[in-house]
Design a protein around this motif. Structure first.
Motif, short mmCIF file in Angstrom:
data_model
loop_
_atom_site.label_atom_id
_atom_site.label_comp_id
_atom_site.label_asym_id
_atom_site.label_seq_id
_atom_site.Cartn_x
_atom_site.Cartn_y
_atom_site.Cartn_z
N SER B 51 0.84 -1.21 0.00
CA SER B 51 0.00 0.00 0.00
C SER B 51 0.87 1.25 0.00
O SER B 51 0.55 2.24 -0.65
CB SER B 51 -0.92 0.03 1.22
N GLN B 93 -7.59 0.64 -0.46
CA GLN B 93 -7.98 -0.51 0.35
C GLN B 93 -9.15 -0.14 1.25
O GLN B 93 -10.06 -0.93 1.47
CB GLN B 93 -6.77 -0.90 1.21
N ASP B 171 -6.20 -1.75 -4.85
CA ASP B 171 -5.62 -2.28 -3.62
C ASP B 171 -6.58 -3.30 -3.02
O ASP B 171 -7.61 -2.93 -2.46
CB ASP B 171 -5.34 -1.14 -2.64
N GLU B 172 -6.27 -4.56 -3.17
CA GLU B 172 -7.12 -5.67 -2.71
C GLU B 172 -8.58 -5.45 -3.07
O GLU B 172 -9.45 -5.39 -2.20
CB GLU B 172 -6.97 -5.84 -1.19
MG LIG Z 1 -2.23 -2.63 2.36
#
Ligand SMILES: [Mg+2]
Ligand SMILES: Nc1ncnc2c1ncn2[C@@H]1O[C@H](COP(=O)(O)OP(=O)(O)OP(=O)(O)O)[C@@H](O)[C@H]1O
Lengths: 308, 508
Positions: B51, B93, B171-172
């Motif tokens: 991240s 995220q 992000d994810e």
């Molecule tokens: Mg992360």
């Protein structure tokens, strides 16, 4: 024209007239606070701003002879107070509520200090428009004397509601008030937006103050405000951060405030002082009734330190 | 709308990126090139710095040193706006949609050229036309706060495409989606990369997504670039070895025979959700000792509210909850007496004081308990420190120090810290919600091992999870929640994914 005896009709009429007269400062202060809070900041200093606005508006109106220049001066003074509040709050670790309380005391103190020479002189009043021309009854005419600022406040509420819905500025304020991170992610600078929103909110509170000293009660004294600036904060919560609701809430509050004098005018004098507490009791009651332990507070800006 | 930016995918390169937080180096001289039109996966364990890297690329953080090249040219990422002007966009995220704004308002305000006065009718017509070109629909008129996680995630991606961004960082993105939703979203994103419209950099913990969708992969470990290459040329074993420094051990999980006695019973439980519009009604659910009761369901079907009821965050409007036969009022004293523990979802928000230190957060179960279980008056700093060191060690929490704010930990490490706290000491009942949300695979398997271990020693575990694989892997019995109600129940022996999926989707 002599007063005509209209019996108990005098009570609702007096309440209506009182509502219009008393509510105007509430409208302006609560709209200002609504704007500031929508940007995610609380300005408790508006009481100080209001009093300073009352003083500076009165002084300028007296010096120039024009009440409108007075209103303008009050707005500018209020804006400076708001900008100062916003600027201090920008710093890391500064709490907006604490700063607000300090600003409130500062504003009142400064107004009393600078306003000493203006307690005696008489400044020109703001004009009112008589909507009671159709009636022969003087009470009706008196009740329907509507000040230009009241009308301006009503229009302002509509404009602000429209602004929050359909303009870039309005959406930007809402974004910043809801989520500082989201605002940064779209490239907004939350500090700047809050600074400007606090400045604009302060200007409106200043105008509310000018109404007090230039129309009702219509003179400058140290006891001019009875906590309108603080009550406006409660009004905004009760109005669920909606400008149009702010207008109605202010009107309701003004009406409740006029209850005491209205009853007195028809001869009810028992528990007279109790009726002066009506607006506060009403606000408290309404806040309790409209809240719920299960539901999230609707419409509350999420970045506000009240709701965080 | 999208017209001003030239179309087509772009190449983005980060060169010698270093990022320090105080003395802690989160990113150490990382160089990575993402070619135009590629679908690039970024792997790494929790706290590896993924991240951090992408936030530096997006100008959200200012890298301590290093450069960015966009289409081969030097680019100064001073703030997210600069990145956006170059066509770089990111789905964070943590959601960055504005909760009280509607979907449409969120889309419009994120644009750089919002007109001063917005003509909603024209704007809506244009949005509708744009949505026609999207493979999935999102409710545009609802405030985001009322949307389910999956809908928010789709809206985040739609927003980036709406902005005309040609380099997307995800992000994810799938951690909150069901597998079918994830495939749908990623499949579409990949089709766009194939068509040369966008370049994608995706952070993920799921190897399945890497092998199924990505072209290239880069791996970070403790802030350093430790490997990568073309998907297909690099095996899963190689990837996991690079991530972890060693191949992960595959643990054998054995289910011991356990004695099953009722521990927690819910009867006729009713509550209202936070919008006040939907109700939760659970007729009868019993959780036994020594079992894992899985609650499956697509997000937004009342699982979050169920968790809030059980943790005492949401008021019951009817019904009764009993714990070991006694009425349970969800107080701290009762939970402590009955050894009931919780791991709520989004632990940073629901189970932590974000600005307090890691050590203090880890002490929430013990700080007020003196020797012999009596309540303590004085805070025992040394016991708190000892407790923190032990838990950080046992649960491998990566933190700069026990005194660091818990909010500065990476998502996965917050999860570990809270789980460590909740599993310390004797636990008779455990209620967990999405325990592996956002964790890397070694942490996932460690946590699942611990859950099974706890079950085997007689702990009753209620597992609320949106990850059906997790439910299937861990549960002894499965319930499906749909629209605030339990719509289906089955023991694991007869459970089948297709049938569960149908009940989850509300077609029972
Ligand atoms: Mg992360
Ligand atoms: N703002 C910050 N201040 C201090 N330390 C930070 C900050 N942000 C991240 N860190 C630290 O940097 C490291 C890398 O964090 P990062 O969020 O990049 O991890 P990640 O690879 O994304 O992990 P995850 O898979 O858990 O999301 C972590 O150890 C974290 O504690």
């Amino acid at each position: 024209m002599d007063p005509v005896d209209i019996g108990l009709w005098g009570v609702p009429l007096a309440i209506l007239g009182g509502a219009i007269r008393v509510s105007t400062p509430f409208i302006f202060v609560s709209l200002g606070e609504c704007l500031t809070e929508r940007s995610g900041r609380i300005n408790l200093g508006l009481e100080g701003t209001l009093v300073f606005g009352a003083m500076s508006g009165y002084a300028m109106a007296y010096e120039t002879g024009s009440p409108f220049i007075g209103v303008l001066a009050a707005a500018v003074a209020g804006m400076l107070f708001g900008l100062f509040h916003g600027w201090i709050c920008k710093f890391e670790g500064v709490n907006d509520i604490a700063v607000g309380i300090a600003m409130m005391l500062f504003g009142m103190g400064l107004a009393f200090f600078l306003g000493k020479p203006y307690i005696q002189p008489v400044a020109p009043d703001l004009p009112a428009i008589g909507f009671g021309w159709w009636s022969d009854i003087p009470q009706v005419r008196a009740a329907l004397q509507v000040n230009v600022l009241f009308i301006a406040g009503g229009i302002l509420a509509l404009v602000m509601a429209w602004m929050f819905r359909s303009t870039r500025v309005g959406l930007v304020v809402r974004v910043v008030g809801d989520s500082t991170d989201a605002a940064r992610a779209i490239g907004l600078n939350p500090d700047v937006v809050r600074l400007l929103a606090t400045g604009a909110g302060g200007a409106l509170a200043g105008v509310g103050g000018a109404y007090l000293s230039l129309y009702y009660p219509g003179s400058w004294s140290e006891g001019i405000s009875s906590g309108q600036g603080l009550m406006a904060v409660a009004l905004v919560i009760f109005a669920r951060w909606n400008p149009i609701n702010c207008f109605w809430a202010a009107l309701l509050f003004g009406g409740a405030g006029a209850l005491g004098p209205a009853l007195q005018s028809v001869g009810v004098s028992e528990g007279y002082y109790l009726f002066f507490a009506a607006p506060y009791v009403l606000t408290l009651g309404l806040l309790i009734l409209t809240s719920s332990p299960d539901r999230a507070m609707q419409g509350a800006p999420l970045a506000l330190s009240l709701t965080k | 709308m999208t017209g001003r930016k030239p179309r087509g995918a772009i190449t983005v390169e980060a060169v010698h990126m270093t990022m320090k937080f105080g003395d802690f180096t989160a990113l150490d001289d990382v160089s990575i090139k993402i070619r135009a039109g590629s679908f690039h996966a970024l792997l790494g364990e929790n706290g590896a710095g993924k991240s951090t890297l992408v936030k530096c690329i997006m100008g959200f953080y200012h890298a301590t040193s290093g450069e960015m090249l966009v289409e081969g040219f030097d680019a100064q990422m001073t703030d997210p706006k600069a990145a956006q002007e170059l066509g770089l966009g990111m789905v964070y995220q943590h959601f960055t949609l504005v909760p009280s704004l509607t979907g449409a308002e969120n889309l419009v305000i994120s644009r750089a050229d919002v007109p001063a006065v917005i003509d909603w009718r024209a704007e809506r017509a244009r949005l509708d036309a744009f949505m026609q070109t999207m493979p999935f629909s999102v409710p545009l008129d609802q405030p985001v706060s009322r949307m389910a996680a999956g809908e928010k995630q789709k809206l985040e991606i739609v927003k980036q495409l709406y902005l005309g961004n040609r380099f997307l960082i995800l992000d994810e993105p799938t951690s909150v989606l069901t597998p079918a939703e994830a495939d749908e979203v990623l499949g579409y994103v990949r089709a766009m990369t194939r068509a040369g419209e966008i370049t994608v950099l995706m952070i993920t913990h799921k190897f399945r997504e890497v092998t199924a969708f990505a072209d290239e992969v880069s791996i970070l470990r403790r802030g350093q670039y430790v490997g990568g290459g073309k998907v297909g040329e690099i095996s899963i074993e190689e990837m996991s070895r690079a991530m972890m420094g060693a191949a992960p051990e595959v643990s054998e999980r054995n289910r011991a025979e356990t004695v099953k006695t009722p521990v927690l019973t819910l009867k006729g439980v009713k509550a209202v959700d936070s919008s006040g519009l939907k109700t939760i009604e659970i007729d009868a659910v019993t959780l036994h000792s020594g079992e894992i009761l899985g609650i499956a369901g697509i997000s937004g079907n009342g699982q979050m509210e169920l968790m809030e009821i059980l943790t005492g965050q949401r008021r019951l409007t009817g019904g009764e909850i009993r714990l070991n036969g006694q009425p349970f009022g969800m107080t701290r004293a009762e939970a402590r007496a009955h050894k009931l523990r919780y791991l709520p979802e989004e632990p940073l928000r629901n189970a932590c004081a974000p600005r307090m230190s890691v050590a203090e957060n880890l002490a929430f179960r013990m700080f007020d308990e003196g020797p012999g279980g009596r309540s303590a008056f004085w805070k025992d700093g040394r016991a708190i420190a000892r407790n923190a060191t032990a838990l950080i060690e046992a649960f491998k929490v990566k933190t700069a120090s026990p005194a660091a704010r818990i909010a500065s930990l990476s998502g996965g490490n917050v999860q570990r810290a809270v789980l460590g706290r909740e599993l310390s000491g004797e636990v008779d009942a455990l209620i967990v919600s999405n325990p592996c949300f956002g964790l890397d695979f070694s942490a996932v398997s460690a946590i699942r091992d611990r859950l099974i271990e706890a079950r085997n020693t007689g702990t009753a575990i209620l597992l609320i999870s949106e990850d059906l694989d997790e439910i299937m892997e861990l549960s002894d019995r499965i319930l499906v929640m749909s629209e605030g109600r339990v719509s289906f129940e089955t023991p694991i022996e007869t459970a089948n994914v297709t049938e569960l999926g149908q009940h989850m989707a509300g077609h029972g």
